[in-house]
Scaffold this motif. Structure first.
Motif, PDB file in Angstrom:
ATOM      1  N   GLN A 511      14.641  43.686  34.220  1.00 56.14           N
ATOM      2  CA  GLN A 511      13.396  42.918  34.172  1.00 56.14           C
ATOM      3  C   GLN A 511      13.053  42.347  35.550  1.00 56.14           C
ATOM      4  N   VAL A 514      11.431  44.970  37.669  1.00 59.23           N
ATOM      5  CA  VAL A 514      10.010  45.176  37.336  1.00 59.23           C
ATOM      6  C   VAL A 514       9.160  44.066  37.940  1.00 59.23           C
ATOM      7  N   ARG A 515       9.608  42.809  37.790  1.00 59.38           N
ATOM      8  CA  ARG A 515       8.831  41.676  38.305  1.00 59.38           C
ATOM      9  C   ARG A 515       8.658  41.744  39.823  1.00 59.38           C
ATOM     10  N   THR A 521       8.706  52.038  39.359  1.00 57.56           N
ATOM     11  CA  THR A 521       8.687  51.332  38.078  1.00 57.56           C
ATOM     12  C   THR A 521       7.801  52.051  37.079  1.00 57.56           C
ATOM     13  N   ASP A 522       8.361  52.306  35.917  1.00 59.58           N
ATOM     14  CA  ASP A 522       7.655  52.975  34.826  1.00 59.58           C
ATOM     15  C   ASP A 522       7.319  51.913  33.783  1.00 59.58           C
ATOM     16  N   HIS A 523       6.005  51.724  33.491  1.00 63.27           N
ATOM     17  CA  HIS A 523       5.600  50.650  32.581  1.00 63.27           C
ATOM     18  C   HIS A 523       6.063  50.903  31.154  1.00 63.27           C
ATOM     19  N   GLU A 525       8.899  52.437  30.389  1.00 66.50           N
ATOM     20  CA  GLU A 525      10.320  52.075  30.444  1.00 66.50           C
ATOM     21  C   GLU A 525      10.474  50.560  30.491  1.00 66.50           C
ATOM     22  N   ALA A 526       9.598  49.884  31.219  1.00 63.53           N
ATOM     23  CA  ALA A 526       9.652  48.424  31.302  1.00 63.53           C
ATOM     24  C   ALA A 526       9.448  47.799  29.926  1.00 63.53           C
ATOM     25  N   SER A 527       8.569  48.375  29.130  1.00 64.04           N
ATOM     26  CA  SER A 527       8.341  47.871  27.775  1.00 64.04           C
ATOM     27  C   SER A 527       9.595  48.031  26.916  1.00 64.04           C
ATOM     28  N   ASP A 530      12.093  45.337  27.854  1.00 66.44           N
ATOM     29  CA  ASP A 530      11.765  44.024  27.267  1.00 66.44           C
ATOM     30  C   ASP A 530      12.193  43.964  25.800  1.00 66.44           C
TER      31      ASP A 530
END
Length: 547
Positions: A511, A514-515, A521-523, A525-527, A530
């Motif tokens: 996390q 991503v920040r 960064t893959d959004h 994958e970021a989801s 989380d």
């Protein structure tokens, strides 16, 4: 070959006698020998009723206790996830599980709640054990001495029956004043004894230990129930019933030879002939359970079994002197006295030993002899080919390893775990020498590494608790510059090994990446990160409440 059997957590080193007795008691020592030898049980065991549940411990609570113990086993350096050996063991274990379901021995509540997981332990002693929540441990020493699948099936079927009949939880219920988590701490104390006897003494108080032993011994009826149920499960699954008797024969022989420590249970309780006679009577008398259509192959020349036993012996003892002994066993004079099946085992073990010794010329010579010997046996030939891949990878020849893996198939790694992992190691080795372009106009989304990554992604989607698969996937992501995905995969390794605090730390690192706008960064994958972070936070809270 502690068969019906001690459920001893892997303590390969010196452990004080009292601690050893405790663990045997907690995890199900077979104390039938305490029964007068003259009391015949053959007829009685044939009609022995199911003892029922009789436990106040819920399956989910038992699973939680098993998770706590397994979490420590995963951290033990003697824990081993060898894809080739595990495939062999699973080839026996899965038919037993299927047979238990067909027989109605495995209630849906237990089937869905328990882990049903086997852990291989790099230990030369002959032993097997069952933990709460259906975690089963198998020492490589046991795999190395069985001479047939039927013998190993008899071990696993007996252990499986202790689990399906909930003998461990029933023992815990019997000791109502002893909290289950204290029992778990005692078990972990014996694990600690393998590293530091002093630590074990600090964790296990002598008076409590004696009380626990007197309260938690498996009863003779429980042991006989596991014998009866295990016998039915094993024969239903298609394994020869004679495997029970021959296993007892091995135990009896070890007892006569004044066991020197290779058979740990013999130090705790002498071997009784009662069970052996009971199993022999079951074979001689007609039994409807033996007439069921088998689920496993029978009457085959088990070259592959001999090869896997040899693999277990090599991996359990990698000392240089022990590895060098293998080369003596494949000299002309000793080999002339062996059957072709025994020769296959000897050549396999000698080849693997040569690889471990980094004597690649010798490994090649032995491997060619092995490949020629097993050419007509498709299963054994495949195992020899996988060993050849290991030899190629060990000397850094990843391209030849890939060619040997393919063997006419452009992508053999989709469905077989061993091929998948070896292919991934080969691709990673190639990528380390010549990294692929992962972004920009030169990117090839159908490159060998990209395809391998897709295969690993498919595998972990179907097997989310496969820690080694996640480990390889994380390395594949890193090789492609996919840092966020790599961090997430490493977190999933911790989840698979039940180390939720470590997993949470890695997810939070992802996390932070991503920040801070980390590269690549893959959004999507970021989801996922989380979502998984919230899930693991919940698991961490649950773990904290259990302490």
């Amino acid at each position: 070959m502690n068969l019906f059997y001690t459920r001893i957590v892997p303590v390969a080193r010196v452990v004080i006698a009292q601690v050893a007795i405790i663990l045997i008691a907690i995890l199900g020592a077979s104390l039938a020998s305490a029964q007068p030898a003259g009391e015949h049980a053959g007829t009685a065991s044939a009609t022995l009723p199911n003892l029922g549940d009789g436990t106040d411990m819920t399956p989910s609570a038992e699973r939680s206790l098993g998770d706590r113990i397994a979490r420590e086993l995963y951290r033990d350096p003697d824990y081993l996830d060898d894809p080739v050996l595990m495939e062999y063991v699973q080839g026996i274990w899965q038919p037993l599980l299927a047979a238990a379901r067909l027989r109605g021995d495995l209630p849906a509540e237990l089937d869905g709640t328990y882990a049903w997981e086997i852990l291989l332990i790099r230990d030369r002693t002959v032993n097997a054990f069952a933990l709460p929540g259906a975690y089963l441990g198998l020492h490589l020493g046991l795999v190395g001495v069985v001479s047939s699948r039927d013998e190993l099936a008899s071990v696993l079927a007996h252990e499986l029956s202790h689990v399906t009949q909930r003998h461990i939880s029933r023992m815990m219920t019997r000791q109502s004043q002893q909290a289950p988590w204290m029992l778990g701490a005692m078990i972990l104390g014996v694990l600690a004894a393998s590293k530091s006897p002093g630590t074990a003494n600090a964790m296990i108080v002598g008076g409590q230990a004696v009380a626990a032993q007197s309260q938690l011994n498996f009863s003779r009826d429980m042991e006989r129930e596991a014998d009866r149920m295990g016998f039915g499960v094993s024969t239903q699954a298609g394994f020869a019933s004679q495997g029970f008797v021959t296993m007892f024969g091995k135990l009896q022989q070890a007892s006569r030879l004044n066991d020197s420590g290779s058979f740990p249970y013999l130090r705790s309780h002498p071997l009784s002939t009662e069970r052996m006679a009971d199993m022999q009577s079951r074979i001689e008398l007609p039994d409807s359970e033996q007439a069921v259509k088998p689920l496993a192959r029978q009457n085959v020349q088990e070259m592959d079994q001999a090869m896997m036993a040899a693999r277990a012996r090599v991996l359990s003892n990698s000392a240089v002197d022990a590895l060098r002994v293998w080369s003596v066993e494949v000299e002309a004079a000793p080999m002339a006295r062996l059957s072709s099946t025994q020769q296959a085992g000897a050549l396999y073990g000698a080849t693997l030993a040569a690889i471990k010794l980094r004597d690649y010329a010798q490994a090649q010579s032995l491997w060619l002899r092995l490949s020629d010997l097993v050419r007509a046996d498709a299963i054994a030939s495949r195992l020899a080919r996988l060993l050849g891949v290991e030899w190629r990878l060990a000397q850094g020849d990843s391209e030849q390893a890939i060619r040997l893996l393919q063997n006419g198939d452009t992508d053999p790694s989709k469905n077989n775990r061993a091929e998948l992992f070896l292919a991934a190691q080969a691709r990673l080795q190639m990528a380390a020498k010549a990294p692929e372009i992962t972004s920009g106009p030169g990117t090839n989304t159908r490159s060998p590494m990209a395809l391998m990554t897709q295969n690993l992604q498919t595998w972990v989607a179907d097997h989310p608790r496969d820690a080694q698969a996640w480990q390889l996937l994380g390395s594949a992501y890193a090789a492609q510059g996919r840092t966020l995905s790599s961090i997430r995969a490493q977190a999933e390794v911790n989840v698979a090994q039940l180390d939720y605090p470590a997993a949470l730390s890695r997810f939070k690192t992802a996390q932070d990446w991503v920040r801070k706008g980390g590269a690549g960064t893959d959004h999507f994958e970021a989801s996922i990160v989380d979502t998984r972070t919230r899930q693991v936070e919940s698991l961490v809270r649950e773990q904290a409440l259990e302490r």
